[in-house]
Scaffold this motif. Structure first.
Motif, PDB file in Angstrom:
ATOM      1  N   ASP A  48       9.346  -4.963  10.668  1.00  0.00           N
ATOM      2  CA  ASP A  48       8.901  -3.825   9.879  1.00  0.00           C
ATOM      3  C   ASP A  48       7.473  -4.095   9.408  1.00  0.00           C
ATOM      4  O   ASP A  48       7.139  -5.215   9.030  1.00  0.00           O
ATOM      5  N   LEU A  49       6.649  -3.053   9.429  1.00  0.00           N
ATOM      6  CA  LEU A  49       5.241  -3.227   9.072  1.00  0.00           C
ATOM      7  C   LEU A  49       4.867  -2.359   7.893  1.00  0.00           C
ATOM      8  O   LEU A  49       5.500  -1.333   7.631  1.00  0.00           O
ATOM      9  N   HIS A  50       3.808  -2.739   7.212  1.00  0.00           N
ATOM     10  CA  HIS A  50       3.232  -1.945   6.131  1.00  0.00           C
ATOM     11  C   HIS A  50       2.541  -0.735   6.760  1.00  0.00           C
ATOM     12  O   HIS A  50       1.688  -0.887   7.633  1.00  0.00           O
ATOM     13  N   SER A  51       2.927   0.441   6.308  1.00  0.00           N
ATOM     14  CA  SER A  51       2.399   1.637   6.977  1.00  0.00           C
ATOM     15  C   SER A  51       0.923   1.879   6.671  1.00  0.00           C
ATOM     16  O   SER A  51       0.271   2.647   7.361  1.00  0.00           O
ATOM     17  N   GLY A  52       0.400   1.231   5.660  1.00  0.00           N
ATOM     18  CA  GLY A  52      -1.032   1.377   5.394  1.00  0.00           C
ATOM     19  C   GLY A  52      -1.846   0.512   6.331  1.00  0.00           C
ATOM     20  O   GLY A  52      -2.836   0.940   6.892  1.00  0.00           O
ATOM     21  N   LEU A  53      -1.362  -0.707   6.545  1.00  0.00           N
ATOM     22  CA  LEU A  53      -2.142  -1.634   7.359  1.00  0.00           C
ATOM     23  C   LEU A  53      -2.006  -1.342   8.851  1.00  0.00           C
ATOM     24  O   LEU A  53      -2.914  -1.608   9.625  1.00  0.00           O
ATOM     25  N   GLY A  76      -0.293   1.757  10.023  1.00  0.00           N
ATOM     26  CA  GLY A  76      -0.045   3.178  10.294  1.00  0.00           C
ATOM     27  C   GLY A  76      -1.142   3.797  11.146  1.00  0.00           C
ATOM     28  O   GLY A  76      -2.312   3.630  10.840  1.00  0.00           O
ATOM     29  N   GLY A 121      14.345   2.783   9.409  1.00  0.00           N
ATOM     30  CA  GLY A 121      13.420   2.664   8.294  1.00  0.00           C
ATOM     31  C   GLY A 121      14.112   2.639   6.953  1.00  0.00           C
ATOM     32  O   GLY A 121      15.279   2.274   6.837  1.00  0.00           O
ATOM     33  N   TYR A 122      13.372   3.063   5.939  1.00  0.00           N
ATOM     34  CA  TYR A 122      13.875   2.988   4.566  1.00  0.00           C
ATOM     35  C   TYR A 122      14.607   4.279   4.225  1.00  0.00           C
ATOM     36  O   TYR A 122      14.045   5.366   4.300  1.00  0.00           O
ATOM     37  N   ALA A 141      10.641   5.501  -2.591  1.00  0.00           N
ATOM     38  CA  ALA A 141       9.728   5.506  -1.455  1.00  0.00           C
ATOM     39  C   ALA A 141       9.448   4.088  -0.998  1.00  0.00           C
ATOM     40  O   ALA A 141       9.354   3.169  -1.800  1.00  0.00           O
ATOM     41  N   LYS A 142       9.333   3.889   0.289  1.00  0.00           N
ATOM     42  CA  LYS A 142       8.877   2.611   0.819  1.00  0.00           C
ATOM     43  C   LYS A 142       7.942   2.909   1.977  1.00  0.00           C
ATOM     44  O   LYS A 142       8.317   3.625   2.908  1.00  0.00           O
ATOM     45  N   THR A 143       6.762   2.358   1.913  1.00  0.00           N
ATOM     46  CA  THR A 143       5.761   2.686   2.924  1.00  0.00           C
ATOM     47  C   THR A 143       5.854   1.683   4.060  1.00  0.00           C
ATOM     48  O   THR A 143       5.079   0.740   4.155  1.00  0.00           O
ATOM     49  N   VAL A 144       6.826   1.928   4.938  1.00  0.00           N
ATOM     50  CA  VAL A 144       7.125   0.965   5.977  1.00  0.00           C
ATOM     51  C   VAL A 144       7.092   1.649   7.338  1.00  0.00           C
ATOM     52  O   VAL A 144       7.395   2.837   7.460  1.00  0.00           O
ATOM     53  N   ILE A 145       6.669   0.910   8.347  1.00  0.00           N
ATOM     54  CA  ILE A 145       6.898   1.349   9.728  1.00  0.00           C
ATOM     55  C   ILE A 145       8.020   0.477  10.251  1.00  0.00           C
ATOM     56  O   ILE A 145       7.881  -0.744  10.339  1.00  0.00           O
TER      57      ILE A 145
END
Lengths: 466, 466
Positions: B216-221, B223, B312-313, B318-322
């Motif tokens: 799982d990845l951080h969707s900001g870094l 996305g 996903g979440y 909310a969780k900002t995950v990919i």
């Protein structure tokens, strides 16, 4: 400089142990089951700030989780640095992918962290990075070299949208008055190449619900004859990107500024290996908006990602059901100038408009925030740059990040000061993912670098006055 | 006729109480947590067949859940009816939508069931309908009017694909030899308009998994820069239907026979109110393949529905995950001539072929079965028709159903006999859904009607011989 290094060397084991204790508290702000743990963490932060040498520390109640405020005042004639961080963490799931308990911190060596890294939820984001500042204050205090005033504002709702922080900042402008805001909640390029984040993306996070029939139906008796909310949701999500992976929401790109060819060329100079990137993620190809590089796609371009989806039967085996409802959590990363509330409205209007007859659609905004770009011609940036160069031996590179710290643009608006993003994490630290970790090297390097920021910032402030 | 009615009248409370006891056992075949309950249910069925008057009853072990076999033999000169049913049930979830416990049966009145209905998982599908046959045997036995031989084969894996039943039937052709197979596991049009199901759809059920990055990845870094498995899965699912809601899998329709205009006109005569249908489901429009009516869409046309989706979440907030992975359970209802294994292969090949670079796709077939059409010119159908007419006072209408009982075409192949689908449920009984129920009227009417089937079938068999 020598006193800094030797103080860190002498106390490093205690610094690590203290962080490990803090990481054991599951301060998951998104999940009401952990309310007491979040509150307990705020108390732990208060105690640590008192111990580090603040004159005054208080737990400030808000409509949500409390904010820990502390300060050490030396003189009205000296500049004031406001440190912001957060003590809440992301939910740890999926739990089965963690190699050790998310709240049972352990130290393990990795290829990137040969000196070891602390594995735990929040190790990097943001307990570890926030605690570097607490220890840097202790160091400056104990070694009698704090050159200016310092304030701390550590919140507990960053991972759920910082609503109470916005409330708090609006009501405490005098208390929070400062000359520069310092945050360590971002990353740097590598342990040999520091970088300073100069841009953050904004965020709009929504939840959507598609309702078809008023109850779950047998897919044999009704299949093919009624709108299946999962199929419809999939269709609606699919339609949000076109064949070039541009987002199709009308008006979405209206305020997106294209960078000049020069700016893009400058960005392209940052060290980056596509092969290493793909290998690290075990993917055979990257994927994204046509016409942009990977580093552009995840920094200067807005995006739309589904963060979670669910509906129907998801257990073991098979169930032939048409679900009554299907859900998704969707977030958009925004670039500076895109107004997050406006984008949320555009999404809502568009998503409702594309629902076919036979289903009802509900869009619930979760939270959001503005994107931000820090100018590099101010003394805050210059002080950070000099600090990194001292401790790493090479100049830091300015870098736009894809992540969001929605509160940064609020700080600028309400407190009229610039924010400097001195991050010490790495992209590979798996923040928001299972097995989040933070390098011991990075943690200690942060504690070493932060006092130098204070030193240079105070010096440069004096020069400005002269 | 009079003895039948009076026997049912005298014993109806006990018949209801016995069914309620059976419904209390959570025989969920899809969920390994309920293994012992499924086995306990087979023992309860054995005991009930013995009590109803079978000469011989046995629990037949299989590679999966046991099959309960029983028979009552009168004479080699008389025809033999093989009754098939199943004692396993669908998982009850979503539990929060049940108004009472799925395994705590209660009787409540509804608009459609003014005499009351039993609410419980399996009330209609298929414990209630199967148990009508057990009680019909008891009735015929006690009132000395069983006119022919009868065999029972009650399985415990119908809701998960009947794999062990196929294994059992292939190995026990002599034991199972019969002149007609009788099943009550379908519905009828209404309590005043009986119908006999003459067609069933086939089924292919698969699970798909889309894997993007290895964690799982951080969707900001990340996305916008890597393929998001949920977005990709949505895109892939959306592409399985075109703008007319035709299924786009190459070869999918190759063996689908179009009905003649006459046949479609005949079907259209069945009483149906689109307004009532939409009102019952609380939808503003039906949805399906262009060029076909609702009743055609859910009976003579093949379909593709997502039965479950997740990734996903999906928790609170909310969780900002990919997500690294996204999943769906997908089933296709097939029409006669479509070979389910071939369709499963076509799906797999197509679904894998449409995956973009940047993700990996895995398709796992769950189970399936062939569609079936019963001719109406055989004595089994005629016996059923006469039986319904006796007890309901109006002739039964032949009707194609959208559901699947995959085993029916296997019976024809292995046992060389026709299956008669005498269903007493209603579409509104919410089988596979929360608040499944079965009308007391329907249950008792079934117990009354079944003995008449035996009577007419035996008479018509004799006529054939003469």
């Amino acid at each position: 400089m020598n006193t800094i290094k030797s103080y860190v060397e002498t106390h490093k084991n205690r610094f690590i142990d203290e962080l490990i204790e803090l990481l054991k508290i599951p301060s998951i702000s998104a999940d009401p089951a952990y309310t007491q743990d979040v509150i307990d963490t705020s108390a732990a932060i208060k105690a640590s700030l008192e111990k580090a040498g603040c004159d005054h520390v208080e737990i400030c109640e808000t409509p949500g989780y409390p904010i820990v405020y502390g300060h050490k005042h030396i003189s009205d004639d000296l500049p004031t640095v406001l440190v912001y961080g957060h003590y809440d963490v992301q939910p740890p799931d999926p739990l089965d992918l963690w190699e050790s308990g998310p709240f049972e911190p352990i130290i393990k060596k990795t290829d990137i962290h040969p000196e070891g890294a602390i594995f735990a939820r929040g190790a990097c984001d943001d307990k570890g990075q926030m605690y570097m500042h607490v220890k840097a204050l202790e160091l400056m205090n104990e070694t009698d070299q704090l050159p200016c005033n310092v304030k701390f504002m550590i919140e507990g709702e960053e991972e759920v949208g910082s609503e109470s922080l916005a409330w708090f900042v609006e009501r405490n402008q005098e208390k929070l008055a400062n000359d520069v805001i310092l945050i360590s909640d971002t990353g740097m390029i590598s342990n040999t190449q520091p970088s300073i984040t100069t841009g953050l993306r904004g965020l709009s996070y929504v939840e959507v619900e598609v309702t078809g029939p008023n109850r779950d139906l047998h897919s044999g008796l009704y299949g093919g004859a009624v709108a299946n909310p999962i199929n419809i949701l999939a269709k609606m999500i699919a339609s949000l990107h076109d064949e070039n992976n541009h987002i199709t929401i009308p008006g979405f790109y209206d305020k997106v500024e294209d960078l000049s060819a020069e700016e893009r060329a400058e960005m392209a100079k940052a060290p980056f290996s596509l092969e290493a990137y793909k290998n690290a993620l075990d993917i055979d190809a990257v994927y994204g908006e046509a016409g942009y590089s990977t580093n552009e796609r995840n920094s200067i371009r807005p995006t739309l990602d589904v963060n979670g989806i669910w509906g129907g039967y998801t257990g073991e085996g098979a169930k032939t059901v048409i679900a009554s409802k299907a859900y998704a959590k969707i977030s958009m990363r925004l670039v500076p100038n895109q107004e997050w509330k406006e984008i949320t409205e555009l999404f809502k209007t568009h998503f409702e408009s594309i629902a076919p007859k036979g289903v009802k659609v509900k869009v619930t905004p979760h939270h959001g925030g503005q994107g931000y770009v820090t100018p590099i011609d101010n003394i805050g940036y210059q002080a950070a740059s000099k600090a990194y160069e001292d401790t790493f031996g090479v100049p830091a590179i300015p870098q736009r990040s894809g992540g969001s710290i929605p509160i940064v643009s609020l700080f600028e608006k309400e407190l009229k000061s610039k924010t400097i993003l001195m991050g010490f994490g790495l992209n590979s630290d798996a923040i928001h993912s299972p097995n989040e970790h933070f390098g011991i090297f990075n943690y200690l390097k942060g504690i070493e670098t932060i006092p130098l920021f204070y030193k240079y910032f105070t010096e440069l402030s004096k020069e400005l006055e002269d």
